[in-house]
Design a protein around this motif. Structure first.
Motif, mmCIF file in Angstrom:
data_model
loop_
_atom_site.group_PDB
_atom_site.id
_atom_site.type_symbol
_atom_site.label_atom_id
_atom_site.label_comp_id
_atom_site.label_asym_id
_atom_site.label_seq_id
_atom_site.Cartn_x
_atom_site.Cartn_y
_atom_site.Cartn_z
ATOM 1 N N THR A 1 0.854 -1.182 0.000
ATOM 2 C CA THR A 1 0.000 0.000 0.000
ATOM 3 C C THR A 1 0.892 1.235 0.000
ATOM 4 N N GLU B 1 -5.703 -0.079 -1.945
ATOM 5 C CA GLU B 1 -5.838 1.220 -2.638
ATOM 6 C C GLU B 1 -5.172 1.137 -4.012
ATOM 7 N N HIS C 1 -6.070 1.693 -6.951
ATOM 8 C CA HIS C 1 -6.330 2.677 -8.004
ATOM 9 C C HIS C 1 -5.116 3.568 -8.241
ATOM 10 N N THR D 1 -9.843 -1.795 -3.903
ATOM 11 C CA THR D 1 -10.074 -0.352 -3.954
ATOM 12 C C THR D 1 -11.559 -0.065 -3.828
ATOM 13 N N THR E 1 -8.868 8.733 0.809
ATOM 14 C CA THR E 1 -8.690 7.293 1.002
ATOM 15 C C THR E 1 -7.691 7.055 2.128
#
Length: 574
Positions: A54, A116, A118, A148, A301
């Motif tokens: 991440t 995450e 994206h 995501t 996020t």
């Protein structure tokens, strides 16, 4: 740890996929769905070594803690957390630290899970590309899974190619091939895993003033001094709420906002905020030592503060998913919290229950509509407009997004809602196509066509501003309809269509209706001329009309729709 039903379903979807396929896959799960629990369960069940990547150290720590809570051991490789261990069966790492240590990528992992995801960009020499290339080199059979809540990026489009429900997102190469499982945020709210949101929609470039009873639901729209009055309203609402999160449009805007909020009770975080200062501010906010937290494109996020129960959105976005991500910051359950109040001062106008469309919003008043394909029956989601009864007035879809099984392969449904017809073979092509997909004939460039016609003496180019219908009687005595196209100055060209026999009605549909419909693909029932006149609002006008001068007047020979060239289109209210 007991998994929720949807968490179990998503884990099983991953297992089924990687038993049969090698292709990278994706899970789409909204804020509060418990992605860290799903990651921990997949890592626990894996037979080989698992790497969890991440981009922020908070998520590295959060994901690691969930696996440890299951009684499992795992390493952490993150410079920000002061740990660089990568020998265990499961390793949680930050992409920045791993990219800076190439030798750590030489180890063989059976699966890499990207939280995450994206943010993944496999072009150029991005950090994710460097790391994934190295991991693939160490193990060519590496399984890649992404998680995501926002599978669409405005700068790159969809991050995956196809959905398990049979929808094609993109034929272009993407970081992930298949979305295996997608959970709508509305389901989490309905099942009481998230707090309900009360969204109050403002207006673009307006400010919201409290009414006499200070009820946010009855805020009035006025002009001028927007930020000051919005901040005054937030200060008034502050005592009634545990935590207030503000999304600003720019750094300068964020500085203006925080300068108008209580000095000792508010802070600003931007992309330039130093790490230690950022950590201190977030800790103070989570401990409720700060009431107001303003951010600029930072906390959409990977940020968890369950006590947030008021969100103020002062920035616009063309992404439904990003809007839902911002709102999602306030939907986690927390003691004493019954709802999250969301003040959309930017007038984004999205719903928490709208699916992502994958295209920027074409018009301010557009919303997500569901359009069935008349050929295959697939339910497409496009931008469009509906009336007060929810009936579709217009949509902007171009092609059915269904994937159709064809033996051992899958192909996209070939039905096109909007198209450009090839003059050679009559095949329907995308409106932006330059060559026919069937016979490879060069299709006329709209700019080139307009430039040529404008030079011709006996041709007229009408910058169309509207369209009108009126009943006529043909020379044969049959009933017909007159279609008139007109420009901003009232110049008009027209065409008569018979509408008595089945052949005439078919010609009307083929030569006029199918290109002029606002919502192509929806059922059209026009039994007579009167029905056409009553349904005038169903038709859109073209951007340009080309007519040729003949003995008895102008004859319409071409209509141009969806024009995006250098010539100005009419300013029309129609």
């Amino acid at each position: 740890m007991q998994l929720r039903p949807y968490q179990h379903a998503s884990v099983q979807a991953v297992i089924r996929h990687f038993r049969l396929h090698q292709s990278p896959a994706l899970l789409v799960l909204p804020t509060g769905a418990g992605k860290s629990v799903i990651i921990a369960e997949l890592a626990r069940l894996a037979r080989g070594r698992v790497l969890v990547l991440t981009h922020v150290q908070e998520l590295v720590e959060q994901n690691h803690s969930k696996l440890v809570a299951m009684g499992q051991n795992a390493d952490i490789f993150s410079a920000g957390l002061g740990k660089k261990q990568a020998d265990g069966k499961v390793v949680f790492a930050s992409i920045q630290s791993l990219a800076a240590a190439p030798k750590a990528c030489d180890q063989a992992f059976s699966m890499v899970i990207i939280d995450e995801c994206h943010r993944v960009n496999l072009s150029g020499d991005s950090q994710y590309k460097q790391v994934i290339d190295a991991l693939n080199h160490a193990n060519p059979s590496l399984k890649i899974l992404g998680l995501t809540a926002t599978p669409y990026r405005l700068d790159q489009g969809w991050i995956y190619q196809q959905h398990s429900n049979g929808t094609l997102r993109s034929a272009d190469p993407k970081p992930f091939k298949t979305c295996l499982f997608e959970l709508p945020i509305g389901q989490l709210i309905k099942e009481k895993f998230l707090t309900p949101a009360r969204i109050i929609d403002g207006a673009v470039a307006s400010l919201l003033l409290p009414s006499d009873n200070d009820d946010p639901d009855t805020m009035l729209i006025n002009q001028g001094r927007a930020t000051s009055l919005i901040c005054d309203q937030l200060v008034k609402l502050g005592p009634q709420h545990q935590g207030v999160l503000v999304f600003a449009a720019s750094v300068r805007h964020g500085e203006e906002i925080v300068g108008k909020l209580p000095a000792g009770d508010s802070a600003l975080i931007t992309g330039a905020t130093p790490g230690p200062e950022r950590d201190t501010i977030l800790h103070q906010f989570k401990q409720q030592k700060l009431k107001y937290l303003v951010n600029v494109s930072v906390l959409t996020t990977g940020f968890d503060a369950p006590h947030i129960d008021l969100i103020a959105i002062l920035r616009r976005t063309d992404s439904v998913a990003l809007f839902q991500q911002m709102v999602g910051r306030g939907l986690r359950l927390h003691p004493g919290k019954t709802e999250c109040l969301v003040l959309d001062f930017a007038g984004n106008g999205y719903s928490l229950f709208s699916p992502e469309v994958g295209e920027p919003k074409p018009k301010a008043d557009a919303s997500v509509v569901e359009v069935p394909c008349p050929k295959c029956g697939h339910h497409n989601h496009f931008w469009g407009k509906v009336d007060d009864n929810g009936c579709i007035l217009e949509h902007f879809g171009r092609r059915c997004q269904a994937l159709i099984e064809d033996g051992n392969t899958q192909q996209q449904c070939d039905f096109r809602f909007r198209f450009k017809e090839c003059p050679n073979c009559l095949a329907e092509n995308d409106i932006a196509a330059r060559h026919c997909h069937q016979c490879d004939t060069a299709l006329v460039d709209p700019d080139k066509r307009l430039k040529e016609v404008l030079k011709l003496k006996d041709y007229l180019v009408l910058r169309c501003a509207g369209i009108a219908f009126s009943p006529v009687q043909l020379k044969s005595g049959q009933a017909g309809v007159k279609v008139s196209w007109f420009d901003e100055d009232g110049t008009e060209v027209s065409q008569h269509f018979g509408f008595t026999t089945a052949g005439q009605k078919g010609a009307f549909y083929h030569n006029f209706a199918r290109m002029h419909l606002r919502a192509p693909g929806t059922p059209l029932r026009l039994p007579n001329v009167e029905a056409i006149l009553a349904s005038a609002s169903l038709f859109r006008h073209p951007d340009f009309v080309v007519a040729r001068k003949e003995k008895y007047g102008w004859k319409v020979i071409e209509t141009l729709f969806d024009y995006r060239g250098r010539y100005r289109k009419a300013d029309s209210a129609y």
